[in-house]
Design an enzyme around this catalytic site. Structure first.
Site, PDB file in Angstrom:
ATOM      1  N   ALA A  52      36.133  -4.481 -18.398  1.00 56.43           N
ATOM      2  CA  ALA A  52      36.318  -3.057 -18.683  1.00 56.43           C
ATOM      3  C   ALA A  52      35.767  -2.625 -20.039  1.00 56.43           C
ATOM      4  O   ALA A  52      35.565  -1.436 -20.273  1.00 56.43           O
ATOM      5  CB  ALA A  52      37.798  -2.717 -18.619  1.00 56.43           C
ATOM      6  N   THR A  53      35.528  -3.604 -20.937  1.00 55.16           N
ATOM      7  CA  THR A  53      35.006  -3.213 -22.244  1.00 55.16           C
ATOM      8  C   THR A  53      33.478  -3.309 -22.269  1.00 55.16           C
ATOM      9  O   THR A  53      32.846  -3.083 -23.288  1.00 55.16           O
ATOM     10  CB  THR A  53      35.586  -4.120 -23.352  1.00 55.16           C
ATOM     11  OG1 THR A  53      35.304  -5.483 -22.996  1.00 55.16           O
ATOM     12  CG2 THR A  53      37.090  -3.951 -23.471  1.00 55.16           C
ATOM     13  N   LEU A 101      28.297  -1.921 -18.631  1.00 57.19           N
ATOM     14  CA  LEU A 101      28.165  -1.306 -17.302  1.00 57.19           C
ATOM     15  C   LEU A 101      29.350  -0.373 -17.019  1.00 57.19           C
ATOM     16  O   LEU A 101      29.182   0.744 -16.534  1.00 57.19           O
ATOM     17  CB  LEU A 101      28.092  -2.385 -16.212  1.00 57.19           C
ATOM     18  CG  LEU A 101      27.954  -1.772 -14.825  1.00 57.19           C
ATOM     19  CD1 LEU A 101      26.486  -1.624 -14.452  1.00 57.19           C
ATOM     20  CD2 LEU A 101      28.681  -2.564 -13.771  1.00 57.19           C
ATOM     21  N   ALA A 102      30.548  -0.860 -17.367  1.00 48.87           N
ATOM     22  CA  ALA A 102      31.743  -0.042 -17.126  1.00 48.87           C
ATOM     23  C   ALA A 102      31.618   1.281 -17.886  1.00 48.87           C
ATOM     24  O   ALA A 102      31.863   2.360 -17.329  1.00 48.87           O
ATOM     25  CB  ALA A 102      32.985  -0.810 -17.568  1.00 48.87           C
ATOM     26  N   ASP A 132      43.284 -13.042 -19.857  1.00 50.50           N
ATOM     27  CA  ASP A 132      42.495 -14.270 -19.956  1.00 50.50           C
ATOM     28  C   ASP A 132      42.415 -14.847 -18.540  1.00 50.50           C
ATOM     29  O   ASP A 132      43.437 -15.223 -17.950  1.00 50.50           O
ATOM     30  CB  ASP A 132      43.215 -15.246 -20.910  1.00 50.50           C
ATOM     31  CG  ASP A 132      42.492 -16.577 -21.013  1.00 50.50           C
ATOM     32  OD1 ASP A 132      41.528 -16.794 -20.240  1.00 50.50           O
ATOM     33  OD2 ASP A 132      42.896 -17.397 -21.845  1.00 50.50           O
ATOM     34  N   ASP A 154      24.167  -3.766  -4.806  1.00 51.86           N
ATOM     35  CA  ASP A 154      22.755  -3.685  -5.162  1.00 51.86           C
ATOM     36  C   ASP A 154      22.583  -2.199  -5.448  1.00 51.86           C
ATOM     37  O   ASP A 154      22.535  -1.392  -4.511  1.00 51.86           O
ATOM     38  CB  ASP A 154      21.847  -4.125  -4.015  1.00 51.86           C
ATOM     39  CG  ASP A 154      20.395  -4.080  -4.428  1.00 51.86           C
ATOM     40  OD1 ASP A 154      19.989  -3.076  -5.062  1.00 51.86           O
ATOM     41  OD2 ASP A 154      19.655  -5.027  -4.141  1.00 51.86           O
ATOM     42  N   HIS A 155      22.545  -1.838  -6.723  1.00 51.15           N
ATOM     43  CA  HIS A 155      22.666  -0.396  -7.012  1.00 51.15           C
ATOM     44  C   HIS A 155      21.485   0.404  -6.475  1.00 51.15           C
ATOM     45  O   HIS A 155      21.573   1.615  -6.325  1.00 51.15           O
ATOM     46  CB  HIS A 155      22.907  -0.146  -8.511  1.00 51.15           C
ATOM     47  CG  HIS A 155      21.701  -0.299  -9.358  1.00 51.15           C
ATOM     48  ND1 HIS A 155      21.180  -1.509  -9.711  1.00 51.15           N
ATOM     49  CD2 HIS A 155      20.888   0.623  -9.931  1.00 51.15           C
ATOM     50  CE1 HIS A 155      20.107  -1.325 -10.468  1.00 51.15           C
ATOM     51  NE2 HIS A 155      19.911  -0.034 -10.622  1.00 51.15           N
ATOM     52  N   HIS A 163      16.641  -5.910  -5.364  1.00 52.47           N
ATOM     53  CA  HIS A 163      16.275  -4.502  -5.150  1.00 52.47           C
ATOM     54  C   HIS A 163      14.982  -4.335  -4.334  1.00 52.47           C
ATOM     55  O   HIS A 163      14.917  -3.520  -3.426  1.00 52.47           O
ATOM     56  CB  HIS A 163      16.083  -3.778  -6.488  1.00 52.47           C
ATOM     57  CG  HIS A 163      17.195  -3.992  -7.464  1.00 52.47           C
ATOM     58  ND1 HIS A 163      18.521  -3.982  -7.101  1.00 52.47           N
ATOM     59  CD2 HIS A 163      17.189  -4.216  -8.813  1.00 52.47           C
ATOM     60  CE1 HIS A 163      19.279  -4.177  -8.178  1.00 52.47           C
ATOM     61  NE2 HIS A 163      18.492  -4.327  -9.222  1.00 52.47           N
ATOM     62  N   LYS A 204       8.241   4.627 -16.247  1.00 47.81           N
ATOM     63  CA  LYS A 204       9.426   4.292 -15.472  1.00 47.81           C
ATOM     64  C   LYS A 204       9.282   4.988 -14.138  1.00 47.81           C
ATOM     65  O   LYS A 204       9.268   6.227 -14.067  1.00 47.81           O
ATOM     66  CB  LYS A 204      10.671   4.823 -16.202  1.00 47.81           C
ATOM     67  CG  LYS A 204      11.955   4.775 -15.387  1.00 47.81           C
ATOM     68  CD  LYS A 204      12.606   3.430 -15.427  1.00 47.81           C
ATOM     69  CE  LYS A 204      13.863   3.386 -14.573  1.00 47.81           C
ATOM     70  NZ  LYS A 204      14.325   2.032 -14.284  1.00 47.81           N
TER      71      LYS A 204
HETATM   72  C1  BG6 Z   1      18.962  -4.192 -12.817  1.00 46.50           C
HETATM   73  C2  BG6 Z   1      18.196  -5.232 -13.574  1.00 46.50           C
HETATM   74  O1  BG6 Z   1      19.489  -4.742 -11.645  1.00 46.50           O
HETATM   75  O2  BG6 Z   1      18.099  -3.124 -12.492  1.00 46.50           O
HETATM   76  C3  BG6 Z   1      17.596  -4.631 -14.827  1.00 46.50           C
HETATM   77  O3  BG6 Z   1      19.057  -6.296 -13.931  1.00 46.50           O
HETATM   78  C4  BG6 Z   1      16.768  -3.423 -14.481  1.00 46.50           C
HETATM   79  O4  BG6 Z   1      16.797  -5.594 -15.505  1.00 46.50           O
HETATM   80  C5  BG6 Z   1      17.557  -2.463 -13.617  1.00 46.50           C
HETATM   81  O5  BG6 Z   1      16.397  -2.793 -15.683  1.00 46.50           O
HETATM   82  C6  BG6 Z   1      16.677  -1.337 -13.126  1.00 46.50           C
HETATM   83  O6  BG6 Z   1      17.482  -0.372 -12.520  1.00 46.50           O
HETATM   84  P1  BG6 Z   1      17.045   1.151 -12.465  1.00 46.50           P
HETATM   85  O7  BG6 Z   1      18.096   1.808 -11.671  1.00 46.50           O
HETATM   86  O8  BG6 Z   1      16.964   1.628 -13.890  1.00 46.50           O
HETATM   87  O9  BG6 Z   1      15.689   1.152 -11.824  1.00 46.50           O
END
Ligand code: BG6
Length: 493
Positions: A15-16, A19-20, A87, A179-180, A242, A347
């Site tokens: 939580a610290t 990503l959170a 812990d 897997d975001h 991804h 990007k």
């Molecule tokens: C993550 C990787 O899963 O995806 C990172 O660990 C990468 O290294 C990131 O930067 C990229 O995600 P996004 O959503 O910014 O394209």
């Protein structure tokens, strides 16, 4: 599945962490603000640091500061958050956590539903799952689900060991592997574009498509993550998960129903059809790269080996390009080119489907500018679809010129595209696992990339081989030139 406005106690381990802070708290907030989360929820932040509820709530409020919503009381929102120093190795701590969960369950009337979110160092995933089970935290009158962040192992063997450990405590249908990319709006749009349009699906095969390109490039380098990244590299960090997930969605057959099981089964079939390479073929199909110093947005940035606390002789790939073949009836003969890298020019994540030329195109010749038809799915940062077609040039001749038909997902009526994590958290709380990776997919992806990693580990690469701010090594262009293609530059200005 449960209702659209789920009730639950969400327990976030880690939580610290970054990503959170950056993703989870803002996503929970957005769900709350958008009425996608009932008032019956509580979040327990778990980590080693001896924080208090007050410190934790202040951090949560900081993480949502950029939202400017007059009608939401940030203190009221933060009052749902509780902190529990912890812990993982100490079994006494589990009893205390269990008591807190039960107390909040009663206070917020969450029907005994528990969502455990593992967002800490992956080497603790297995122990934590086992302890949660042995100490009785996985047994409740409501549902119990586990959301687990990547990396899920670092090769097939380690992923299998981790999976076996987790499966001792949770059933496969309780496990939500993140897997975001599967939470990104335009990645989710792939299925709709493909399966809700008469226009594309009849052409979606080797008779009409010449090649498919999937690019995910980043401008950032590895920043503060050198320690993790140097042991992973682009192949394991991006390609194994991804990139292969996007490929599976593009390549799969139409599922018979839109259920998680049917969709997964088609994705698994596509991944199973990936041509497995011998180690000595890897050089023909894969290109690896590592960034050198270079100019990014006018600023001279150091090489990977010089700036990230990594081995100065590091052999880690920060770029990978691949030509993948899917040996099934639909795709035989169609190359799928995938590339991803850090410190590149821009990007952007784009999927380009390039169609074959007409058998007899009358609009060829020097007065015409006819180009291949392309369907481009812009995943990020721009979200949309562009269709590249040929049309008459606006002059006195009947000559042709390429034009584009575009749909912009960020246009005014679609301003509020949900964040990937927001969608995924909501899906998990509703019990919808469609946009999470099943073990079968993870296993197949690792088995495929293990061969590449092994071949690479046996031969030191000639790194660095691309300048920061470029499009990667020239060999990645050559990979396509060998087949008579080139990477399309389709990112909107
Ligand atoms: C993550 C990787 O899963 O995806 C990172 O660990 C990468 O290294 C990131 O930067 C990229 O995600 P996004 O959503 O910014 O394209």
């Amino acid at each position: 599945m449960t209702t659209n406005n789920p009730k639950a106690v969400i327990v976030i381990f880690g939580a610290t962490g970054d990503l959170a802070n950056r993703k989870l708290y803002p996503s929970i907030y957005r769900l709350y603000r958008n009425g996608k989360l009932s008032d019956n929820f509580a979040v327990i932040g778990v980590a080693r640091r001896p924080w208090t509820n007050e410190i934790f709530r202040d951090k949560v409020k900081e993480s949502i500061e950029s939202f400017d919503d007059d009608h939401i009381d940030a203190d009221e929102f933060a009052s749902h958050f509780h902190y529990n120093p912890f812990d993982i190795q100490d079994l006494d701590h589990y009893e205390k956590l269990e008591n807190l969960i039960n107390e909040l369950d009663v206070k917020h009337d969450t029907d005994g539903n528990r969502l455990f979110y593992f967002s800490m160092a992956p080497n603790f995933f297995g122990t934590l799952a086992a302890n949660l089970k042995s100490e009785g935290l996985t047994t409740t009158k409501g549902w119990t689900r586990l959301v687990i962040e990547k990396p899920f192992g670092h090769d097939y063997q380690s992923a299998k060991e981790l999976n076996d450990q987790i499966r001792e405590a949770f059933n496969e249908d309780q496990i939500y592997r993140i897997d975001h990319y599967l939470g990104k709006e335009m990645v989710q749009n792939i299925e709709v574009i493909r399966f809700a349009n008469a226009l594309f699906e009849p052409l979606w095969n080797n008779q009409y498509i010449s090649n498919i390109q999937i690019t995910s490039s980043e401008v950032l380098g590895v920043e503060e993550r050198g320690r993790y990244y140097d042991g992973a590299g682009a192949l394991k960090d991006m390609m194994q998960n991804h990139m292969l997930q996007m490929l599976a969605l593009i390549a799969m057959d139409p599922p018979i129903k839109l259920t998680p099981e049917e969709i997964r089964s088609e994705k698994v079939k596509a991944l199973r059809a990936l041509r497995v390479l011998n180690e000595d073929e890897v050089g023909q199909y894969f290109v690896r790269g590592q960034y050198d110093k270079g100019l990014v947005n006018g600023e001279e940035l150091p090489a990977y080996r010089d700036g990230n606390g990594v081995d100065p002789e590091s052999n880690t790939d920060t770029f990978v390009a691949a030509k993948l073949m899917i040996d099934n009836f639909r795709w035989a003969g169609v190359p799928f080119y995938l590339r991803t890298g850090k410190r590149m020019k821009q990007k952007s994540t784009e999927i380009v489907v390039e169609f074959k030329d007409l058998p007899m195109n009358l609009y060829y010749g020097k007065e015409h500018e006819t180009k291949s038809n392309l369907l481009v799915i812009h995943v990020q940062p721009h979200e949309g679809i562009t269709l590249h077609v040929n049309a008459k040039k606006g002059d006195y001749n009947a000559s042709s010129t390429p034009i584009t038909l575009s749909y912009d997902n960020n246009s005014d009526d679609k301003m509020n595209t949900p964040e990937a994590y927001e969608i995924l958290l909501h899906d998990c709380m509703r019990g919808d696992s469609t946009n999470f990776t099943h073990w079968d997919e993870v296993a197949l992806s690792w088995k495929f990339t293990d061969v590449i990693a092994k071949a690479w580990s046996q031969k030191k690469a000639d790194f660095p081989n691309y300048a920061s701010g470029s499009n990667g090594p020239k060999e990645a262009d050559q990979l396509l030139h060998n087949d008579g293609f080139e990477w399309w530059d389709v990112t909107p200005d």
